[in-house]
Write a protein that holds these residues in place. Structure first.
Motif, PDB file in Angstrom:
ATOM      1  N   ASN A 105       0.849  -1.178   0.000  1.00  0.00           N
ATOM      2  CA  ASN A 105       0.000   0.000   0.000  1.00  0.00           C
ATOM      3  C   ASN A 105       0.889   1.234   0.000  1.00  0.00           C
ATOM      4  N   ALA A 106       0.358   2.354  -0.455  1.00  0.00           N
ATOM      5  CA  ALA A 106       1.186   3.553  -0.599  1.00  0.00           C
ATOM      6  C   ALA A 106       0.435   4.778  -0.119  1.00  0.00           C
ATOM      7  N   ILE A 107       1.185   5.697   0.489  1.00  0.00           N
ATOM      8  CA  ILE A 107       0.629   6.978   0.920  1.00  0.00           C
ATOM      9  C   ILE A 107       1.532   8.081   0.387  1.00  0.00           C
ATOM     10  N   GLY A 108       0.963   8.993  -0.380  1.00  0.00           N
ATOM     11  CA  GLY A 108       1.711  10.119  -0.915  1.00  0.00           C
ATOM     12  C   GLY A 108       1.274  11.414  -0.263  1.00  0.00           C
ATOM     13  N   PHE A 109       2.243  12.247   0.066  1.00  0.00           N
ATOM     14  CA  PHE A 109       1.989  13.507   0.749  1.00  0.00           C
ATOM     15  C   PHE A 109       2.236  14.650  -0.224  1.00  0.00           C
ATOM     16  N   SER A 110       1.179  15.445  -0.465  1.00  0.00           N
ATOM     17  CA  SER A 110       1.255  16.560  -1.403  1.00  0.00           C
ATOM     18  C   SER A 110       1.729  16.047  -2.772  1.00  0.00           C
ATOM     19  N   GLN A 111       2.797  16.631  -3.347  1.00  0.00           N
ATOM     20  CA  GLN A 111       3.199  16.199  -4.685  1.00  0.00           C
ATOM     21  C   GLN A 111       3.637  14.733  -4.715  1.00  0.00           C
ATOM     22  N   GLY A 112       3.965  14.169  -3.570  1.00  0.00           N
ATOM     23  CA  GLY A 112       4.245  12.732  -3.512  1.00  0.00           C
ATOM     24  C   GLY A 112       3.048  11.892  -3.906  1.00  0.00           C
ATOM     25  N   GLY A 113       1.845  12.480  -3.808  1.00  0.00           N
ATOM     26  CA  GLY A 113       0.637  11.765  -4.214  1.00  0.00           C
ATOM     27  C   GLY A 113       0.592  11.511  -5.702  1.00  0.00           C
ATOM     28  N   GLN A 114       0.880  12.562  -6.503  1.00  0.00           N
ATOM     29  CA  GLN A 114       0.863  12.330  -7.948  1.00  0.00           C
ATOM     30  C   GLN A 114       2.090  11.556  -8.418  1.00  0.00           C
ATOM     31  N   PHE A 115       3.190  11.642  -7.677  1.00  0.00           N
ATOM     32  CA  PHE A 115       4.367  10.842  -8.042  1.00  0.00           C
ATOM     33  C   PHE A 115       4.067   9.355  -7.849  1.00  0.00           C
ATOM     34  N   LEU A 116       3.400   9.017  -6.743  1.00  0.00           N
ATOM     35  CA  LEU A 116       3.028   7.617  -6.513  1.00  0.00           C
ATOM     36  C   LEU A 116       1.987   7.142  -7.528  1.00  0.00           C
ATOM     37  N   ARG A 117       1.089   8.039  -7.927  1.00  0.00           N
ATOM     38  CA  ARG A 117       0.120   7.648  -8.964  1.00  0.00           C
ATOM     39  C   ARG A 117       0.837   7.353 -10.271  1.00  0.00           C
ATOM     40  N   ALA A 118       1.823   8.175 -10.613  1.00  0.00           N
ATOM     41  CA  ALA A 118       2.618   7.904 -11.810  1.00  0.00           C
ATOM     42  C   ALA A 118       3.323   6.562 -11.685  1.00  0.00           C
ATOM     43  N   LEU A 119       3.783   6.236 -10.493  1.00  0.00           N
ATOM     44  CA  LEU A 119       4.431   4.954 -10.258  1.00  0.00           C
ATOM     45  C   LEU A 119       3.450   3.813 -10.495  1.00  0.00           C
ATOM     46  N   ALA A 120       2.232   3.941  -9.990  1.00  0.00           N
ATOM     47  CA  ALA A 120       1.217   2.902 -10.189  1.00  0.00           C
ATOM     48  C   ALA A 120       0.916   2.709 -11.672  1.00  0.00           C
ATOM     49  N   GLN A 121       0.889   3.794 -12.436  1.00  0.00           N
ATOM     50  CA  GLN A 121       0.550   3.721 -13.854  1.00  0.00           C
ATOM     51  C   GLN A 121       1.700   3.212 -14.706  1.00  0.00           C
ATOM     52  N   ARG A 122       2.919   3.555 -14.327  1.00  0.00           N
ATOM     53  CA  ARG A 122       4.077   3.210 -15.155  1.00  0.00           C
ATOM     54  C   ARG A 122       4.823   1.964 -14.672  1.00  0.00           C
ATOM     55  N   CYS A 123       4.663   1.632 -13.409  1.00  0.00           N
ATOM     56  CA  CYS A 123       5.494   0.597 -12.808  1.00  0.00           C
ATOM     57  C   CYS A 123       4.633  -0.345 -11.966  1.00  0.00           C
ATOM     58  N   PRO A 124       3.898  -1.250 -12.609  1.00  0.00           N
ATOM     59  CA  PRO A 124       2.949  -2.089 -11.878  1.00  0.00           C
ATOM     60  C   PRO A 124       3.566  -3.268 -11.135  1.00  0.00           C
ATOM     61  N   SER A 125       4.888  -3.385 -11.149  1.00  0.00           N
ATOM     62  CA  SER A 125       5.542  -4.480 -10.436  1.00  0.00           C
ATOM     63  C   SER A 125       6.705  -3.939  -9.605  1.00  0.00           C
ATOM     64  N   PRO A 126       6.665  -4.189  -8.285  1.00  0.00           N
ATOM     65  CA  PRO A 126       5.658  -4.911  -7.505  1.00  0.00           C
ATOM     66  C   PRO A 126       4.331  -4.167  -7.482  1.00  0.00           C
ATOM     67  N   PRO A 127       3.237  -4.882  -7.274  1.00  0.00           N
ATOM     68  CA  PRO A 127       1.919  -4.262  -7.409  1.00  0.00           C
ATOM     69  C   PRO A 127       1.545  -3.361  -6.233  1.00  0.00           C
ATOM     70  N   MET A 128       1.058  -2.183  -6.546  1.00  0.00           N
ATOM     71  CA  MET A 128       0.475  -1.294  -5.556  1.00  0.00           C
ATOM     72  C   MET A 128      -0.987  -1.673  -5.393  1.00  0.00           C
ATOM     73  N   ARG A 129      -1.432  -1.818  -4.158  1.00  0.00           N
ATOM     74  CA  ARG A 129      -2.816  -2.241  -3.898  1.00  0.00           C
ATOM     75  C   ARG A 129      -3.739  -1.064  -3.593  1.00  0.00           C
ATOM     76  N   THR A 130      -3.392  -0.289  -2.579  1.00  0.00           N
ATOM     77  CA  THR A 130      -4.164   0.899  -2.212  1.00  0.00           C
ATOM     78  C   THR A 130      -3.247   2.110  -2.289  1.00  0.00           C
TER      79      THR A 130
END
Length: 307
Positions: free
Chosen positions: A112-137
């Motif tokens: 699971n992942a928690i992004g703070f401020s701009q870390g939120g969209q960085f983690l979303r980019a990670l989920a979209q571009r880098c699905p392994s290992p898998p992000m769940r929440t």
């Protein structure tokens, strides 16, 4: 004296970008083995300050029976990590983190992942571009998912430095050298010049599928069990604050907010499908940017890390 203490505390919140208010709630008993948690800090912060992400890491560990929490550090030391929030292009950061997480054996079964401020969209980019290992929440606290159009405050920077950055964004955000050297320019979204934004944004327009539709981004985002977007109702840093819920100004003006379901990103990025599957969660909390209480964090977010 009490008033002075309160003022100092609020200044600390806005300066370092994160505050957890002490509360009277007792620790909850947790059974089972929750997934590991990955944290990504925001602008003007680092992975490990004890008063910001260090306290979040400790809080999660206390309420999840000591689950593994990795707070991301960009580069080899805290200085580089701090500077990354301003001067290392998000594409480079996301690529770096993707490689780092792939080498972490504790994340093999997902996290699971928690992004703070701009870390939120960085983690979303990670989920979209880098699905392994898998992000769940993915929990985004104050993330600017439709960008910003204004920079009223710059945490941890001198006023003169903040004014210089603001001028660059206002007049030259889409110049190539600014895009490459200033992180905030990569998610500067000018609703008065939408074409320039879509063509010249080197990060946000891409991860939002606004230049062309990358179906892989939508497919990977919909692999999430939950996308949780937290908006701070009294935010004085993110403009507009509705960007935290993927909303933004209607094109051509900077006054009226367009409903999410009327925006192109709602369909093009697969948010409509996420909402249809009841995987898109929109939460709000009173307070300024990232100023949350331990009570609220434990009540609303920890259960999502346990499920």
């Amino acid at each position: 004296m009490r008033l002075a203490s309160c003022a100092f505390y609020l200044l600390s919140c806005l300066t370092f970008g994160l505050c957890l208010v002490n509360s009277s709630s007792s620790d909850s008993e947790v059974n089972g083995a929750p997934l590991p948690v990955v944290l990504w800090h925001g602008m003007g912060d680092t992975c490990c300050f004890p008063f910001s992400l260090g306290s979040i890491k400790k809080l999660i560990e206390e309420h999840t029976n000591g689950t593994y929490v990795r707070s991301l550090k960009i580069g080899g030391n805290l200085v580089l990590d701090y500077e990354s929030g301003f001067f290392i292009h998000p594409n480079k950061q996301v690529d770096y983190v993707c490689k780092q997480l792939a080498q972490d054996e504790k994340l093999t079964d997902g996290y699971n992942a928690i992004g703070f401020s701009q870390g939120g969209q960085f983690l979303r980019a990670l989920a979209q571009r880098c699905p392994s290992p898998p992000m769940r929440t993915l929990i985004s606290l104050g993330g600017q998912h439709q960008g910003i159009f204004g920079l009223p405050k710059c945490p941890t920077l001198k006023q003169s430095s903040c004014e210089y950055i603001t001028k660059l964004l206002n007049y030259a955000a889409y110049e190539d050298w600014v895009q490459q050297q200033l992180v905030q320019a990569t998610y500067w979204h000018d609703p008065l010049h939408e074409t320039s934004y879509r063509l010249k944004s080197t990060f946000l327009a891409d991860i939002n599928n606004e230049l062309y539709v990358n179906e892989r981004y939508s497919e990977n985002l919909n692999k999430l069990k939950r996308l949780v977007l937290v908006k701070f109702l009294n935010d004085t840093i993110v403009q507009p604050k509705e960007s935290q819920w993927f909303q933004f100004y209607e094109p051509g003006q900077d006054q009226h907010i367009q409903p999410l379901n009327q925006s192109k990103v709602y369909e093009n990025l697969g948010l409509a499908l996420l909402e249809q599957r009841k995987r898109l969660h929109l939460l709000s909390v009173e307070g300024d940017h990232l100023a949350i209480s331990k009570d609220w964090f434990v009540k609303h977010l920890v259960p999502m890390l346990l499920d």
